[in-house]
Design an enzyme around this catalytic site. Sequence first.
Site, short mmCIF file in Angstrom:
data_model
loop_
_atom_site.label_atom_id
_atom_site.label_comp_id
_atom_site.label_asym_id
_atom_site.label_seq_id
_atom_site.Cartn_x
_atom_site.Cartn_y
_atom_site.Cartn_z
N CYS A 55 0.82 -1.19 0.09
CA CYS A 55 -0.03 -0.02 -0.19
C CYS A 55 0.92 1.27 -0.02
CB CYS A 55 -0.67 -0.01 1.12
SG CYS A 55 -1.83 -1.33 1.34
N HIS A 93 33.09 -36.60 -3.39
CA HIS A 93 32.77 -37.62 -4.66
C HIS A 93 33.06 -36.96 -6.03
CE1 HIS A 93 30.36 -40.14 -2.45
NE2 HIS A 93 29.68 -39.13 -1.61
#
Length: 604
Positions: A2, A503
Amino acid sequence: MCGIVGYIGEKDIKQILLGGLKELEYRGYDSAGIAVLNNGEFSIFKAVGKLINLEEKTKDFHPQGFSIGIGHTRWATHGKPTELNAHPHVGKKSYVVHNGIIENYAELKKELETKGVEFLSQTDTEVIVHLFEDLQKEAKTNFEAFEKTVQTLHGAYATLLVTKEEPDTVFFAKEGSPLLIAKNENGEIYFASSDTAVIGEASQAHYFEDGDYGYASKDGVFIFDKDGKPKQPKWQKLEQNKLSAQKEGYRFFMEKEIYEQSDVLSDTLLGRATENEVVFEEIDKELFDGINEIKFCACGTSYHAALCASYLFERYAKIRVSVEIASELRYKEPLLMPDTLFVVISQSGETADTLETLKMAKNAGLKTLAICNVDNSSMVRLADATILTRAGIEKGVASTKAFATQVAVLWMLSLYVAKLRNTIEKDALQNQLRTLRTIPQVVKVDDGMHERIKRLSKRYLHGHGFFFIGRDVFFPLALEGALKLKEISYLHAEGYPAGEMKHGPIALADPELFTIALLPKNLLFEKTRSNIEELSARDSTICVVGSEEFEKGDDFIKTKPHRHYMQEFFEMMVALQLLSLEISVRLGNDVDMPRNLAKSVTVE
Ligand code: F6R
């Protein structure tokens, strides 16, 4: 969200009010209105949608001479975005505009209704004007009635009120929502919720503090503090240049947007994260009927928000979640099952790939939901339902506050669905909601942290790359941190799940590989710590972000101690945004418009 404007003077009031509202447009809204009191008569105009609709309605309105007036852009919280719910709200002879939430409106409304007052709208705001008119009956002056009104209200408000009984006066009050008064050499008076609305019109402004209220007329400005003591305005010179004013003293839009995350997140939560439940007035619960899976689809930063959602939804709502990159989903001949809710996440609502997947889902007969920042965008128009993130216009190409508000909406939605599916206990839900409501405070930029990051950034301008690592929701946050850095620094950065380094990626570790490690205290602390140790053992240069110093790190960005991992998430998000910003500044790059990038990607 607003916006408020007001004016007292002899200039073209229509242009001033509409022009002011236009400057506040970036905050987002779904309806607008003005009330002008000229020659003893009120003229009221309201329209749903964009300001152009309001302009159209006022095209034959040309008030002459002295007027007072108030205007408002509304972002619906209580009641749908209709013309009736748009401000200004009317009593019998007075009008009011208001930002914020009147918490005790329901009881006030009930009381007024027993006295025969009729309410026209579903808003909380309307009680202000009726309460004022009710109090007017007993009060000696209009100001006394206004003062009593303000004393009766609980909640957050910035409000302006005008009444036919005092046609040269605007009454004002501020508690929790921003409001200022401004003036120029010709004695004209302006009001606004942000100074961008009055720049170019007024030369000086006074910013109201919480608890202030009073009135202004041609005869002067009268301000009272929360104890009713009169106080003098502290006039400050207003910036005259609109563009630099838009940056509000920050060096870049991105920096401003990082700093305003606290305010926009308050807007995102407003009326939604209540004490006992999540309220999304804009969606029907039936949207989730018969749904066994949620498929999120997005690009870039919005995709990272979707990945965060996958953890939150499975954890709280116990529903199967899949997350797709839009450009991949488009061509992979996906299985789109009718018991899947298809959710697109997008700041702009125009990203071509995401939009296309939304069309695919619709064609396959799936229910669809858009989580979007831009109302009326293509995705919002196409989806069955929409939740707006309320971040306001984001100008920096590197997304910051849009991401913050997306994650907040998704977190709320996960709790909303959890409640629907009975997968969360009442206490646990209340605890989550309490935590959610702390987030605007959590993301307030700490000056000390910003200074530290500024200094630290000089050590991270070279090297052969960055790893950002984290676990759980801190993995998508790591992805987002890496994306921010590469976008504006042009340095190579990757995000990884902390447990995945061994990994393969750890082969890159050496002193010239910088690791930014997200180490939250409240989630998988020991596990993440071990992963950081693995990198430290390979001599990677490590900057730990967390509340507990890690002796094997080289640098440390200290976050505050929090009790919940999502609080840590949001504070770390700010730290990563600032780190990218400061590295980019040191490298002399264009922070707001990095090379090769566009804000809205409307091509495939
Ligand atoms: C990164 C960034 C982009 C966007 C992506 C999707 O800072 O802004 O990665 O997130 O282009 O855009 P939207 O969210 O508008 O669909």
